[in-house]
Structure formats: structure tokens, C-alpha cells
Design an enzyme around this catalytic site. Structure first.
Site, PDB file in Angstrom:
ATOM      1  CG  ASP A 200       2.325  -0.677  14.058  1.00  0.00           C
ATOM      2  OD1 ASP A 200       1.759  -0.291  13.009  1.00  0.00           O
ATOM      3  OD2 ASP A 200       2.148  -0.129  15.159  1.00  0.00           O
TER       4      ASP A 200
ATOM      5  CG  ASN B  22       3.959  -1.915   6.773  1.00  0.00           C
ATOM      6  OD1 ASN B  22       5.067  -2.152   7.236  1.00  0.00           O
ATOM      7  ND2 ASN B  22       3.119  -2.860   6.411  1.00  0.00           N
ATOM      8  N   GLY B  23       2.855   2.385   7.357  1.00  0.00           N
ATOM      9  CA  GLY B  23       2.311   3.688   6.950  1.00  0.00           C
ATOM     10  C   GLY B  23       3.292   4.801   7.256  1.00  0.00           C
TER      11      GLY B  23
ATOM     12  CD1 TRP C 195      10.434   2.377   6.373  1.00  0.00           C
ATOM     13  CD2 TRP C 195       9.327   2.578   4.422  1.00  0.00           C
ATOM     14  NE1 TRP C 195      11.328   2.145   5.348  1.00  0.00           N
ATOM     15  CE2 TRP C 195      10.667   2.268   4.147  1.00  0.00           C
ATOM     16  CE3 TRP C 195       8.445   2.761   3.370  1.00  0.00           C
ATOM     17  CZ2 TRP C 195      11.151   2.120   2.846  1.00  0.00           C
ATOM     18  CZ3 TRP C 195       8.919   2.619   2.067  1.00  0.00           C
ATOM     19  CH2 TRP C 195      10.262   2.298   1.815  1.00  0.00           C
TER      20      TRP C 195
ATOM     21  CG  ASN D 102      -5.799  -3.856   9.747  1.00  0.00           C
ATOM     22  OD1 ASN D 102      -4.958  -4.752   9.726  1.00  0.00           O
ATOM     23  ND2 ASN D 102      -5.657  -2.770  10.514  1.00  0.00           N
TER      24      ASN D 102
ATOM     25  CG  LEU E 161      -0.909  -6.785  24.098  1.00  0.00           C
ATOM     26  CD1 LEU E 161      -1.514  -7.590  25.232  1.00  0.00           C
ATOM     27  CD2 LEU E 161       0.383  -7.459  23.622  1.00  0.00           C
TER      28      LEU E 161
ATOM     29  CD  GLU F  47       9.683 -12.805  29.155  1.00  0.00           C
ATOM     30  OE1 GLU F  47       9.864 -11.568  29.256  1.00  0.00           O
ATOM     31  OE2 GLU F  47       9.335 -13.530  30.107  1.00  0.00           O
TER      32      GLU F  47
HETATM   33  C1  FPP Z   1       0.726  -2.151  10.084  1.00  0.00           C
HETATM   34  O1  FPP Z   1       1.329  -0.949   9.676  1.00  0.00           O
HETATM   35  C2  FPP Z   1       0.724  -3.110   8.977  1.00  0.00           C
HETATM   36  C3  FPP Z   1      -0.381  -3.646   8.399  1.00  0.00           C
HETATM   37  C4  FPP Z   1      -1.766  -3.327   8.844  1.00  0.00           C
HETATM   38  C5  FPP Z   1      -0.266  -4.582   7.259  1.00  0.00           C
HETATM   39  C6  FPP Z   1       0.841  -5.570   7.354  1.00  0.00           C
HETATM   40  C7  FPP Z   1       0.960  -6.247   6.081  1.00  0.00           C
HETATM   41  C8  FPP Z   1       2.127  -6.567   5.467  1.00  0.00           C
HETATM   42  C9  FPP Z   1       3.461  -6.342   6.038  1.00  0.00           C
HETATM   43  C10 FPP Z   1       2.060  -7.241   4.149  1.00  0.00           C
HETATM   44  C11 FPP Z   1       1.733  -8.675   4.320  1.00  0.00           C
HETATM   45  C12 FPP Z   1       1.801  -9.323   3.042  1.00  0.00           C
HETATM   46  C13 FPP Z   1       1.590 -10.637   2.774  1.00  0.00           C
HETATM   47  C14 FPP Z   1       1.830 -11.102   1.419  1.00  0.00           C
HETATM   48  C15 FPP Z   1       1.142 -11.621   3.797  1.00  0.00           C
HETATM   49  P1  FPP Z   1       0.447   0.380   9.685  1.00  0.00           P
HETATM   50  O2  FPP Z   1      -0.125   0.569   8.332  1.00  0.00           O
HETATM   51  O3  FPP Z   1      -0.557   0.326  10.792  1.00  0.00           O
HETATM   52  O4  FPP Z   1       1.539   1.443   9.958  1.00  0.00           O
HETATM   53  P2  FPP Z   1       1.351   2.848  10.733  1.00  0.00           P
HETATM   54  O5  FPP Z   1       1.034   2.497  12.165  1.00  0.00           O
HETATM   55  O6  FPP Z   1       2.681   3.489  10.561  1.00  0.00           O
HETATM   56  O7  FPP Z   1       0.240   3.569  10.041  1.00  0.00           O
END
Ligand code: FPP
Length: 238
Positions: free
Chosen positions: A18, A20-21, A23, A66, A193, A205
Site C-alpha cells: 500500500d 503507491n498513490g 508516494w 480496485n 485487512l 502475526e
Molecule cells: C496500493 O497502493 C497498491 C495497489 C492497488 C497496486 C499494487 C500494484 C503494484 C505494486 C504493481 C504490481 C505489478 C505487477 C507486475 C504484479 P494505493 O494506490 O492504494 O496507494 P494509496 O493508498 O497511497 O493511494
């Protein structure tokens, strides 16, 4: 290095990747850039986790919820998979990793379903580590599908409905054969979760780190394992 030798490495680790957005937003970048960095993080971690001695690594790449994200973000995630497909195969072959996808793959575009099937078939005999990607995965959906399969087996006379044990039911789940996670890691500090492996994590854990997924790496994984090592697992006993 010395520390690694002393660390008790969990056999089965699950991760909610979690943050990515956030970041990306923190850097003034589009959210999709966060996913791109997140995929790079994952790519590095596959080999590292195997070398550390983890036998099963299960990551949450795309949940059944998603699909509610913008069309742009969903299609960027699909594109990312298409882009990483070849790398994933190369990495799996180089590291003796068996790939498995859990979740309902039937909702993905045809080419992705084909890739997923091919990746599994090409790596099925590898045995150093199993890398499990949850894609269009939701725990409630997995349990619902398992119940449907069980009902079909009753109907066809393959099983008798009085036979069902917990282990027997677990064999109907997508994770059949994968040991329940010893350790569940969630990055980015959220205490949820999110419909992930709800059956399987009954006695896992849980370690939550504030690190955002694109910043996660082997050192952060080791820190999570150290916290795990400090826990006393009693599985409901004393
Ligand atoms: C959650 O961060 C992340 C995801 C919904 C996507 C995860 C996917 C990857 C890491 C890429 C996987 C790639 C392959 C090739 C299998 P979020 O977007 O919910 O972050 P935020 O809570 O900060 O918005």
C-alpha cells in the site's frame, strides 16, 4: 550478514503493498507513477525474499474492489502487468521461483488471462520459492467461489456434505497447498485487512510499517521479520 543467520525466517509471508498513490502525490507525480515504482520494488524483492529463505511470498496486486478506481488508473495497472510479464518470467526462471495467481482471473482482458496461464505453466516445476500474486482477488469472493465449487462437488457426488473439515475447505480456496502466512506485512501505516486472505491469516502475526510501498526493500523486510521474531506465537494456546 551475521544478523541474517540468527533471524528466524518465516516460511510464508503475505504483503499488502500500500501507499503507491501517496508516494507519487507527495512528489507531485500522477498516481500511476507510484504503481510503476511499486512494481520495481516488487521486482527487486522477489529475488531478495527467496535468498533470505522465504518459501511462499503472497502479494496483493489488485483487489476485487480496485475496479472502482478511475479507468485510467485501472488500465495503467493492466499495462504495467503487460510490461512486467517478460521480466517476471526471467526473474522466476533465474531464481527458481514458481508463479501462481490467485483471484478470479476471468474478468481480465484475454491477453492477460493468457499471460497468467503461461507464466504459471512455464514455472510450475520451480521449487526455491512460490511467488503468489493476488489479482482481482478478494477474500470474500474467494470463499464464495470455494463454497460454489464445494456445492458442485456435492451435486456430482464427488464429496459427501458431512465430510467437510477446515483443511478440506481450505483445499477449495485459491491458496490450496500454500501454508497460511506466518507474517502479514502492510505498508503505509494503514490498519486494515482490506479483504485480503481473511481465512488464511487466522493466526498470522501482523506487522504494519509506515514505509510507503515504493520505498520498501529488503532492509525494511528484515526489520518486519525482526519484529515478527519478537512475537510469541501461541495459536490460541498458552
Ligand atoms: C496500493 O497502493 C497498491 C495497489 C492497488 C497496486 C499494487 C500494484 C503494484 C505494486 C504493481 C504490481 C505489478 C505487477 C507486475 C504484479 P494505493 O494506490 O492504494 O496507494 P494509496 O493508498 O497511497 O493511494
Amino acid at each position: 550478514m551475521e544478523k541474517n543467520v540468527e533471524m528466524n525466517i518465516p516460511q510464508s509471508v503475505a504483503i499488502i503493498m500500500d501507499g503507491n498513490g501517496r508516494w507519487a502525490t507527495k512528489r507531485g507525480l500522477p498516481r500511476t507513477m507510484g504503481h510503476k515504482e511499486g512494481a520495481k520494488t516488487l521486482e527487486k524483492l522477489i529475488g531478495d525474499a527467496g535468498r533470505l529463505g522465504i518459501k511462499y511470498l503472497t502479494v496483493y496486486a489488485f483487489s476485487t474492489e480496485n475496479w472502482k478506481r478511475s479507468e485510467d488508473e485501472v488500465s495503467a495497472l493492466m499495462q504495467l502487468f503487460r510490461f512486467y510479464r517478460a521480466n517476471l518470467l526471467k526473474l522466476a526462471v533465474a531464481n527458481g521461483v514458481k508463479l501462481r495467481f490467485i483471484g478470479d482471473r476471468t474478468r481480465f482482458p484475454e491477453d492477460i488471462i493468457k499471460s497468467v496461464n503461461e507464466l504459471e505453466a512455464a514455472t510450475k516445476d520451480n521449487s526455491n520459492m512460490e511467488f503468489i500474486v493476488a489479482a482481482n482477488y478478494g477474500s470474500r469472493d474467494e470463499i464464495r467461489r470455494a463454497a460454489m465449487k464445494y456445492a458442485e462437488d456435492i451435486k456430482s457426488g464427488k464429496v459427501c456434505n458431512e465430510d467437510l473439515t477446515e483443511d478440506g475447505f481450505a483445499d477449495y480456496l485459491d491458496t490450496k497447498g500454500v501454508p497460511d502466512p506466518d507474517l502479514l506485512i502492510r505498508t503505509s501505516g494503514e490498519l486494515r485487512l482490506s479483504n485480503y486472505l481473511l481465512w488464511q491469516i487466522a493466526y498470522s502475526e501482523i506487522v504494519v510499517t509506515d514505509v510507503l510501498w515504493p520505498d520498501f526493500n529488503i532492509d525494511e523486510l528484515k526489520k518486519c521479520i525482526e519484529i515478527y521474531n519478537g512475537r510469541s506465537r501461541r495459536f490460541g494456546g498458552v
